[in-house]
Write a protein that holds these residues in place. Structure first.
Motif, mmCIF file in Angstrom:
data_model
loop_
_atom_site.group_PDB
_atom_site.id
_atom_site.type_symbol
_atom_site.label_atom_id
_atom_site.label_comp_id
_atom_site.label_asym_id
_atom_site.label_seq_id
_atom_site.Cartn_x
_atom_site.Cartn_y
_atom_site.Cartn_z
ATOM 1 N N ALA A 1 1.002 -1.610 -0.244
ATOM 2 C CA ALA A 1 -0.289 0.160 0.325
ATOM 3 C C ALA A 1 0.803 1.639 -0.313
ATOM 4 C CB ALA A 1 -1.056 -0.570 0.758
ATOM 5 N N SER A 2 0.287 2.057 -0.884
ATOM 6 C CA SER A 2 1.399 2.947 -0.503
ATOM 7 C C SER A 2 0.114 4.323 -0.159
ATOM 8 C CB SER A 2 1.263 3.613 -1.708
ATOM 9 O OG SER A 2 2.011 4.802 -2.425
ATOM 10 N N GLY A 3 0.939 5.502 0.584
ATOM 11 C CA GLY A 3 -0.480 6.679 1.149
ATOM 12 C C GLY A 3 -1.269 7.183 1.636
ATOM 13 N N LYS A 4 -2.274 7.511 1.963
ATOM 14 C CA LYS A 4 -3.143 7.880 3.442
ATOM 15 C C LYS A 4 -4.315 5.896 2.693
ATOM 16 C CE LYS A 4 -1.579 11.605 5.819
ATOM 17 N NZ LYS A 4 -1.980 13.089 6.141
ATOM 18 N N PRO A 5 -4.758 6.165 3.719
ATOM 19 C CA PRO A 5 -6.611 5.649 2.876
ATOM 20 C C PRO A 5 -7.555 6.143 2.981
ATOM 21 C CG PRO A 5 -6.023 5.258 5.206
ATOM 22 C CD PRO A 5 -4.638 5.891 4.974
ATOM 23 N N THR B 1 -25.498 3.315 1.193
ATOM 24 C CA THR B 1 -25.419 4.118 2.173
ATOM 25 C C THR B 1 -24.322 5.416 1.442
ATOM 26 O OG1 THR B 1 -25.212 2.816 3.183
ATOM 27 C CG2 THR B 1 -24.215 4.672 4.220
ATOM 28 N N GLU B 2 -24.694 6.860 2.040
ATOM 29 C CA GLU B 2 -24.155 8.160 1.417
ATOM 30 C C GLU B 2 -22.689 8.121 2.562
ATOM 31 O OE1 GLU B 2 -25.738 11.604 -1.100
ATOM 32 O OE2 GLU B 2 -25.589 11.707 0.819
ATOM 33 N N TYR B 3 -21.875 8.436 2.504
ATOM 34 C CA TYR B 3 -20.516 8.886 3.471
ATOM 35 C C TYR B 3 -20.082 10.236 3.033
ATOM 36 C CZ TYR B 3 -20.557 3.572 4.609
ATOM 37 O OH TYR B 3 -21.101 2.315 5.558
ATOM 38 N N GLN B 4 -19.602 11.213 4.779
ATOM 39 C CA GLN B 4 -19.096 11.933 4.122
ATOM 40 C C GLN B 4 -18.197 11.440 4.430
ATOM 41 O OE1 GLN B 4 -20.041 15.628 4.105
ATOM 42 N NE2 GLN B 4 -22.147 14.720 3.554
ATOM 43 N N ALA B 5 -16.962 11.283 3.447
ATOM 44 C CA ALA B 5 -15.628 10.951 3.379
ATOM 45 C C ALA B 5 -13.973 12.095 3.398
ATOM 46 C CB ALA B 5 -15.490 10.160 2.960
ATOM 47 N N ILE B 6 -13.528 11.213 3.698
ATOM 48 C CA ILE B 6 -12.053 11.839 3.937
ATOM 49 C C ILE B 6 -11.104 11.555 2.897
ATOM 50 C CG2 ILE B 6 -9.394 13.195 4.603
ATOM 51 C CD1 ILE B 6 -12.496 14.292 5.445
ATOM 52 N N ALA B 7 -10.936 12.353 1.375
ATOM 53 C CA ALA B 7 -10.191 11.476 0.295
ATOM 54 C C ALA B 7 -8.153 11.438 1.135
ATOM 55 C CB ALA B 7 -10.174 12.468 -0.608
ATOM 56 N N PRO B 8 -8.057 10.012 0.661
ATOM 57 C CA PRO B 8 -6.511 10.103 1.012
ATOM 58 C C PRO B 8 -5.812 11.630 0.473
ATOM 59 C CG PRO B 8 -7.149 8.125 -0.621
ATOM 60 C CD PRO B 8 -8.218 8.879 -0.855
ATOM 61 N N GLY C 1 -7.050 13.956 1.553
ATOM 62 C CA GLY C 1 -6.628 15.143 2.410
ATOM 63 C C GLY C 1 -7.963 16.017 2.754
ATOM 64 N N ARG C 2 -8.782 15.927 0.692
ATOM 65 C CA ARG C 2 -10.183 16.364 0.538
ATOM 66 C C ARG C 2 -11.296 16.076 0.881
ATOM 67 N NH1 ARG C 2 -8.844 21.168 -2.829
ATOM 68 N NH2 ARG C 2 -10.896 21.238 -2.770
ATOM 69 N N PRO C 3 -12.506 16.703 1.844
ATOM 70 C CA PRO C 3 -13.577 16.178 2.209
ATOM 71 C C PRO C 3 -14.037 15.496 0.741
ATOM 72 C CG PRO C 3 -14.024 17.900 2.019
ATOM 73 C CD PRO C 3 -12.123 18.440 1.814
ATOM 74 N N ALA C 4 -15.250 14.711 0.769
ATOM 75 C CA ALA C 4 -15.813 13.860 -0.020
ATOM 76 C C ALA C 4 -17.015 13.077 -0.132
ATOM 77 C CB ALA C 4 -15.017 12.386 -1.122
ATOM 78 N N LEU C 5 -18.217 13.219 -0.600
ATOM 79 C CA LEU C 5 -19.456 12.655 -0.341
ATOM 80 C C LEU C 5 -18.900 11.704 -1.438
ATOM 81 C CD1 LEU C 5 -22.318 12.867 0.727
ATOM 82 C CD2 LEU C 5 -23.030 13.903 -1.739
#
Length: 204
Positions: free
Chosen positions: A10-14, A32-39, A41-45
């Protein structure tokens, strides 16, 4: 190849899965709809489709180098699909038991020898669906009368392996599990992982 190659690390952040909001649920899938954080660091739906069954695929390979295929209308793409026997295995069911059941229900066949060929992820950017594929060998007619699911109107065709592979590669059988399983069996035949007589019958 034995073991995992070093480059597969694996490489980088999950992704970070935040709060989830249920959107839809039925006996087969949920959304399911999630409020997530992308690898990055940006927020993403993020919308995630979760499957309640594992996909099961069976390649029925006869001793004479032919394969049994199933034809049926498929709703999502609105067309007719020729493919290998496929179905689903609930979490509580052994995948091999599910494969045996699907083969009997869809084709009326049973196999004396089973080999697990692959475990793959399907459309893994938006779903968690996983699939397990089996090669069914030493085929014979199943003891009881086979019955498809009440929503399935199935046709059967027994065709030479090479003909099925060429049809898949030409785009006439676009079901991804069918394409992958035929290619896997072709590789096994070429690499000496199947009985020589069977491999010759397949490749001839």
């Amino acid at each position: 190849m034995n073991g995992k190659p070093v480059w597969l690390k694996a490489s980088g952040k999950p992704w970070v899965r935040g709060e989830g909001r249920p959107i839809y649920d039925n006996p087969w899938i949920s959304l399911t709809e999630y409020q997530a954080i992308a690898p990055t660091g940006r927020p993403a739906l993020y919308g995630l489709v979760s499957f309640k069954n594992a996909a099961i695929a069976v390649l029925p390979l006869h001793d004479d180098g032919t394969v049994t295929l199933v034809g049926q209308h498929r709703l999502p793409h609105g067309g007719y699909s020729w493919e290998i026997p496929e179905g689903g295995a609930p979490a509580a069911e052994d995948p091999l038991d599910a494969a045996k059941r699907e083969l009997a229900e869809e084709t009326g066949l049973e196999a004396a020898e089973w080999r697990e060929l692959m475990r793959v992820q399907l459309s893994n950017s938006i779903t968690d669906e996983r699939a397990i594929g089996y090669l069914a060998l030493e085929l014979s007619e199943a003891g009881g009368a086979h019955e498809a699911d009440e929503t399935e109107a199935l046709a059967l065709a027994r065709v030479p392996f090479r003909e099925a592979l060429e049809a898949a590669l030409a785009g006439h059988m676009p079901d991804v599990l069918t394409v992958a399983m035929l290619l896997r069996a072709y590789h096994m035949a070429r690499e000496g992982h199947l009985a020589p007589a069977l491999a010759r019958a397949m490749l001839g």
